[in-house]
Design an enzyme around this catalytic site. Structure first.
Site, mmCIF file in Angstrom:
data_model
loop_
_atom_site.group_PDB
_atom_site.id
_atom_site.type_symbol
_atom_site.label_atom_id
_atom_site.label_comp_id
_atom_site.label_asym_id
_atom_site.label_seq_id
_atom_site.Cartn_x
_atom_site.Cartn_y
_atom_site.Cartn_z
ATOM 1 N N LYS A 167 5.019 10.262 -1.423
ATOM 2 C CA LYS A 167 6.301 10.339 -2.119
ATOM 3 C C LYS A 167 7.415 10.794 -1.177
ATOM 4 C CE LYS A 167 4.084 11.305 -6.547
ATOM 5 N NZ LYS A 167 4.101 9.944 -6.981
ATOM 6 N N CYS A 168 7.416 10.253 0.029
ATOM 7 C CA CYS A 168 8.344 10.647 1.085
ATOM 8 C C CYS A 168 9.263 9.474 1.421
ATOM 9 C CB CYS A 168 7.520 11.047 2.323
ATOM 10 S SG CYS A 168 8.464 11.432 3.800
ATOM 11 N N GLY A 169 10.426 9.768 1.934
ATOM 12 C CA GLY A 169 11.318 8.707 2.376
ATOM 13 C C GLY A 169 10.709 7.867 3.486
#
Length: 159
Positions: A35-37
């Site tokens: 759930k990271c950029g």
């Protein structure tokens, strides 16, 4: 002399895996998060895995929840996400800590071998990458912003 092959880690299926399994291969070790950029880098990591599938090279992913709680899932959820969203075929391990007193021994060693910005041992964010040569030694450390495709020429030099 210590090498990456002296370490082991728990795979997503719970089995303890010795990194000696990849002795003689170049490795790209990456702390990952779902759930990271930078999560779309899974696509580039998988592209490297496939591009070098017939050569002595492997990508190893180590999910980590230490940065913004961006890897909150259980091992089965991580496996499903990586498979369904990015068709990941490279080995993934169970969540590890890469900083602090509970840092996985592999990451304690990696960060001692190649320090980051201004000599810091700390991992600054998800998708920090370490390139390991075929003798098991760290040859480069890449910031999270470094796209996997930008590492391809460095991998080719090791093969």
């Amino acid at each position: 002399m210590t090498s990456v092959y002296d370490f082991s880690a728990r795979a997503l299926d719970g089995a303890e895996v010795s990194l000696d399994r990849w002795r003689g291969q170049a490795l790209l070790i990456v702390n990952t998060a779902s759930k990271c950029g930078f999560t779309p880098q899974y696509e580039g990591l998988e592209a490297l895995h496939r591009a070098f599938a017939d050569q002595p090279f492997e990508v190893l992913g180590f999910p980590c929840n230490q940065f913004g709680a961006q890897e909150p899932g259980r091992a089965s959820e991580i496996a499903a996400f990586c498979s369904l969203t990015y068709d990941v075929g490279f080995p993934l391990f169970d969540k590890v800590e890469v900083n602090g007193p509970n840092r996985h021994p592999l990451y304690a060693w990696l960060t001692e071998q190649k320090r980051g910005f201004l000599g810091s041992r700390a991992i600054k964010w998800n998708f920090t990458k370490f390139l390991i040569d075929r003798e098991g030694q760290v040859v480069a450390r890449y910031a999270p912003q470094t796209e996997p495709k930008a590492i391809q020429a460095d991998i080719e030099k090791l093969l």
